[in-house]
Design a protein around this motif. Structure first.
Motif, PDB file in Angstrom:
ATOM      1  N   ALA A 194       0.637  -5.264  11.340  1.00 30.55           N
ATOM      2  CA  ALA A 194      -0.762  -5.319  10.947  1.00 30.55           C
ATOM      3  C   ALA A 194      -1.619  -4.576  11.965  1.00 30.55           C
ATOM      4  N   THR A 195      -1.429  -4.880  13.227  1.00 32.16           N
ATOM      5  CA  THR A 195      -2.178  -4.195  14.277  1.00 32.16           C
ATOM      6  C   THR A 195      -1.805  -2.726  14.291  1.00 32.16           C
ATOM      7  N   ALA A 231      -0.866  -0.879  11.933  1.00 27.11           N
ATOM      8  CA  ALA A 231      -1.471  -0.159  10.817  1.00 27.11           C
ATOM      9  C   ALA A 231      -2.913   0.215  11.148  1.00 27.11           C
ATOM     10  N   ARG A 232      -3.600  -0.720  11.770  1.00 24.49           N
ATOM     11  CA  ARG A 232      -4.992  -0.449  12.115  1.00 24.49           C
ATOM     12  C   ARG A 232      -5.082   0.702  13.122  1.00 24.49           C
ATOM     13  N   GLU A 287      -4.385   4.014  11.512  1.00 20.28           N
ATOM     14  CA  GLU A 287      -5.460   4.536  10.673  1.00 20.28           C
ATOM     15  C   GLU A 287      -6.586   5.091  11.520  1.00 20.28           C
ATOM     16  N   GLN A 288      -6.801   4.442  12.668  1.00 21.03           N
ATOM     17  CA  GLN A 288      -7.885   4.911  13.529  1.00 21.03           C
ATOM     18  C   GLN A 288      -7.526   6.219  14.205  1.00 21.03           C
ATOM     19  N   LYS A 296       0.403   9.001   5.933  1.00 21.69           N
ATOM     20  CA  LYS A 296       1.142   8.248   4.919  1.00 21.69           C
ATOM     21  C   LYS A 296       2.130   7.310   5.609  1.00 21.69           C
ATOM     22  N   TYR A 297       1.984   6.046   5.312  1.00 25.29           N
ATOM     23  CA  TYR A 297       2.919   5.109   5.920  1.00 25.29           C
ATOM     24  C   TYR A 297       3.158   3.960   4.963  1.00 25.29           C
ATOM     25  N   ARG A 298       4.153   3.190   5.267  1.00 21.90           N
ATOM     26  CA  ARG A 298       4.439   2.029   4.421  1.00 21.90           C
ATOM     27  C   ARG A 298       4.931   0.892   5.319  1.00 21.90           C
ATOM     28  N   ILE A 299       4.388  -0.308   5.033  1.00 24.74           N
ATOM     29  CA  ILE A 299       4.787  -1.481   5.798  1.00 24.74           C
ATOM     30  C   ILE A 299       5.987  -2.120   5.107  1.00 24.74           C
ATOM     31  N   GLU A 300       7.063  -2.273   5.818  1.00 18.02           N
ATOM     32  CA  GLU A 300       8.243  -2.910   5.225  1.00 18.02           C
ATOM     33  C   GLU A 300       8.138  -4.426   5.327  1.00 18.02           C
ATOM     34  N   TYR A 330       5.655   8.597   6.991  1.00 20.30           N
ATOM     35  CA  TYR A 330       6.287   9.686   6.242  1.00 20.30           C
ATOM     36  C   TYR A 330       5.758  11.060   6.635  1.00 20.30           C
TER      37      TYR A 330
END
Lengths: 307, 247, 307
Positions: A237-238, A240-241, A244-245, A251-255, A263
């Motif tokens: 979660a962190t 991902a943030r 994004e910043q 492009k990414y995906r959380i498993e 990607y």
């Protein structure tokens, strides 16, 4: 239920002094497309011929539909459609006449079998053109028509796209995929072109100098070879943030809570790593997966590659 | 088996050589008639010529060539592979081809004799039509039987075109030469010649007078039996070899 | 003597007859045993099994009928399987689609609640988090709507409305959005009135989804809407000048969860066009898409004046 349509056990073929096929164990599963990949002369055709009983087996065993074919030819062959090497037809007859002869000898699964088979491969019915005047592509199509005319469960196709133009190749590929995916047919196909097998097959067997080097599903191979960066972190979660910043639009995906895949291969990985660490995210693992299938084959064949 | 035969007939559609021979068999007596009209020979002599040259020399060669075409046709175009996975047993395939050869042999024989008879109409001396036809019919069947060794050669050398044809030419010519020289060589065609001479000769009286011909001629039934025996051996052998051949 | 000969001939004849019938009987028995074997296989679930019949077999009709029945069963079975598989795929991708924005939303909120950011940055984080939450809400709403449509639970209220006037009012709401995202627009709506049965919510939704689709995925900068009306048919054409859709993707775009981008990471949920299709068919209308890569997409909706 037995899910293996073709199973060979230590299949070996010796021509004189030379071992053409060495103790090969092929497993073709029901409803899947199995691609035999290997260079010309690697032993693909010999394996197919032995499976079909067209050439003697030096040692080992072949089972089709769970049965040994010897003595069962009349019960097993009608369930198979095959093209081995070049499709064999009478040059002095037209395509329709050729198919009619084979339909007469084999028996049919439906009243309009010949017409239907020709339609499927896109050849005209009752055409006046003799087989000897056919182009290579048309010959190949007629071969496929003959192989599918009796709606068999198993197709054994030796280099079916040889001599076809790119559009023809795409058509045949689509057709074979539909047969497998929609009709659940089992297909054993051979090719020396990696990209073809890559596009078509579900399972792959790699033949090199008579040896079966590897047998696995394409999905597994592709998974090994997809291009992405895998991060194992303390909190996705962190992560991902931060991601994004730092690099917006990536492009990414959380498993799950710990695993994520990125990607985009052109991001600056050291920067991402740095950013994660400065934000107190534990990075347990980061691995780049970008080995191509070609590289992989080169590796297992000892450097010479496949095609 | 009927299907096999039907298929076999379809396969020879548009085969130029076979069409040519069918045509030739019908036209064959025309030159002979001309020769005979010119040299003033009678109808029986004409018939004897047709029998001796046509049946004992040309027919075996033609049958040999057709056999080699039939077998090579499957091999050269890879149709044997296609047939094998249908599956068509090799002995059936062989059987169908042999039957085709018999049918063609009968056709050529009857056509040749029939055409000769038409020739006979021109010369005006025609007799014993049913008997002559019966003889020609049984002769063509027997010639085909005596040609079975050539079919075996066609099976063995099916990958080659010249070799089986060469074999049949040598076989036919040599057998014919043995017959003409009155040699006692046990070649099937010579045997057949020896036992059938009394039936096809135009002047039996002369034959009876010449002693070494008289000695040379053989009784019919033992000959035919040994012919059938040889033919069966040839067929069994070819079936075995054919089955073992890989595609 | 003559009588004996006659009897002998009769005996021969009857022997031949007996032999003939024995052979026929044996052949029929053989083909019955083949049929039996195949039927057992079919019963065990092998719908690919066919029974081949030769031309003058007496069982030919039976064989061909068995084949036809099996083929029809197989077709139905496959269709059912496909829809099951696509449902499963839908479920997996839905959970993925919900997970990724949710994880990043949690990441931002954790940063705020954990006191990692302060002041303006904190405000910005909350704003982003709220945006993400709205995105998720939108997604779940359209999901809910789609599930309702799919299950046939949606109720419609059709009323006589002026298509032209309604379209103009929907467009009026969109104009600010287009101007903000620098989209040129071209609207051609007849000045006349065209009264037909419309569910106002459904129609609004159709246009909204199409416009959203263009905004998000087309990558173009021009949008055209053209309405042409005839006696009994109205045609609404919505097109853009964007990247277009690959011919291989075109047949699938109205399927739920289909997105042209294979990695499915683009912004969007793959439900928009599926919903449009459902709503259009609720109006007994038709929708089709035409496109060429890099030449934009044209969606054409055809409505009947009377339902």
């Amino acid at each position: 239920m037995n899910d293996l349509v073709i199973r060979t056990e230590n299949l070996t073929k010796v021509y004189g002094e030379q071992e053409a096929v060495k103790s090969v164990n092929v497993h073709v599963k029901k409803g899947r497309i199995y691609g035999l990949l290997g260079r010309n002369g690697a032993g693909k055709t010999t394996i197919m011929k032995m499976v079909l009983g067209l050439t003697s087996i030096t040692s080992g065993e072949v089972q089709l539909f769970g049965k040994n074919i010897r003595g069962q030819e009349k019960r097993i062959y009608p369930r198979i459609g095959a093209i081995i090497e070049t499709p064999g037809f009478y040059p002095n007859l037209t395509g329709t006449e050729n198919l009619e002869i084979f339909a007469k000898l084999r028996g049919t699964s439906r009243p309009d079998a010949v017409k239907n088979a020709l339609e499927v491969v896109g050849l005209p019915y009752k055409d006046k053109k003799l087989f000897s005047k056919y182009s290579l592509g048309m010959k190949q199509r007629l071969g496929i028509a003959n192989a599918i005319m009796h709606d068999p469960e198993l197709l054994i196709l030796d280099e079916p796209i040889n001599g076809l133009d790119p559009i023809g190749i795409a058509e045949i590929r689509k057709f074979l995929q539909d047969l497998s995916k929609e009709r659940g047919k089992t297909i054993l196909i051979s090719s020396h072109i990696l990209s073809e097998i890559d596009l078509l097959a579900d399972d792959i067997g790699i033949i090199h100098e008579g040896n079966l080097l590897e047998e696995s599903s394409m999905d597994e191979l592709r998974k090994k070879n997809q291009k992405y960066v895998l991060f194992r972190v303390s909190s996705t979660a962190t992560a991902a943030r931060i991601l994004e910043q730092k690099c917006g639009g990536v492009k990414y995906r959380i498993e799950d809570d710990n695993v994520m895949r990125i990607y985009d291969m052109d991001i600056d990985l050291s920067m991402v790593n740095q950013a994660f660490i400065t934000n107190n995210i534990g990075v347990y693992e980061s691995s780049v997966c970008d080995e191509s299938l070609e590289d992989y084959f080169k590796e297992i064949t000892g450097g010479v590659g496949i095609a | 088996m009927l299907k096999m035969l039907e298929a076999e007939f379809k396969k020879i559609k548009r085969q130029k050589f076979i069409l040519l021979t069918v045509l030739a068999a019908c036209l064959f007596p025309i030159p002979l008639t001309i020769v005979i009209v010119h040299s003033k020979l009678n109808y029986d002599t004409l018939l004897m010529f047709v029998m001796e040259f046509g049946f004992f020399l040309v027919l075996p060669i033609v049958l040999g060539i057709i056999a080699s075409i039939l077998f090579r046709m499957e091999n050269e175009n890879g149709t044997l592979k296609t047939l094998s996975v249908i599956p068509v047993p090799r002995w059936k395939l062989l059987g169908a081809k042999v039957i085709i050869i018999y049918i063609l042999a009968i056709f050529y024989g009857v056509a040749a004799i029939g055409a000769t008879m038409i020739g006979g109409l021109f010369t005006g001396t025609i007799s014993d039509i049913p008997l002559k036809l019966a003889i020609s019919l049984s002769m063509s069947v027997l010639i085909a039987t005596a040609s079975l060794p050539m079919i075996a050669a066609a099976v063995v050398f099916q990958k080659n075109f010249i070799l089986p044809i060469l074999c049949s030419v040598i076989y036919a010519v040599a057998s014919f030469a043995f017959s003409v020289m009155l040699l006692k060589v046990p070649a099937p065609l010579t045997l057949l010649f020896r036992c059938s001479l009394p039936f096809i000769t135009a002047n039996p009286e002369r034959m009876e007078m010449v002693e070494n011909v008289q000695n040379w001629v053989l009784p019919v039934f033992p000959c035919i039996l040994s012919l059938i025996g040889m033919g069966t051996v040839c067929m069994v052998l070819s079936a075995y070899i054919y089955r073992k051949q890989e595609v | 003597m003559n009588c004996n000969l006659f009897l002998f001939a009769l005996l021969c004849l009857s022997m031949i007859c007996a032999l003939f019938f024995a052979v026929k009987l044996w052949q029929t028995k053989q083909s019955l045993s083949v049929i039996k074997e195949a039927l057992e296989d079919i019963k065990a679930g092998n719908l690919n099994r066919r029974v081949l019949a030769k031309e003058n077999d007496r069982t030919k009709q039976i064989c061909h009928d068995i084949n036809m029945i099996t083929l029809n069963n197989q077709t139905q079975f496959i269709r059912q399987q496909q829809s099951e598989a696509s449902y499963k795929r839908l479920m997996t991708s839905l959970s993925h689609d919900a997970k990724t924005p949710l994880a990043s939303l949690v990441g931002y909120l954790e940063a705020v609640t954990g006191g990692l950011v302060t002041g303006e940055e904190k405000e910005a984080y909350i704003l982003i988090a709220s945006e993400k939450a709205h995105q998720l809400k939108g997604f779940i709403e359209s999901l809910f709507e789609w599930v309702k449509l799919d299950a046939g639970e949606q109720t419609y209220h059709f009323e006589q409305l002026d298509l032209n006037e309604l379209t103009r009012s929907i467009i009026a709401d969109w104009i600010p959005t287009w101007e903000n995202s620098h989209f040129k627009y071209e609207i051609e709506i007849p000045e006349t009135e065209y009264w037909m049965d419309i569910d106002i919510h459904a129609y609004t939704r159709i246009l909204n989804n199409l416009f959203q689709n263009i905004l998000k995925h087309s990558d173009g900068n021009r949008l055209t809407l053209r309405i042409t009306e005839e006696e009994s048919l109205a045609q609404i054409e919505v097109s853009d000048n964007g990247i277009g859709i690959l011919p291989s993707s075109l047949p699938h775009i109205f399927e739920r969860m289909y997105q042209c981008d294979d990695s499915r990471l683009a912004d969007g949920n793959g439900l928009g066009l599926a919903i449009v299709k459902e709503l259009v068919s609720a109006h007994k209308g038709k929708i089709k898409a035409e496109s060429a890569p890099s030449a934009g997409v044209t969606f054409t909706i055809t409505f009947r004046k009377a339902l």
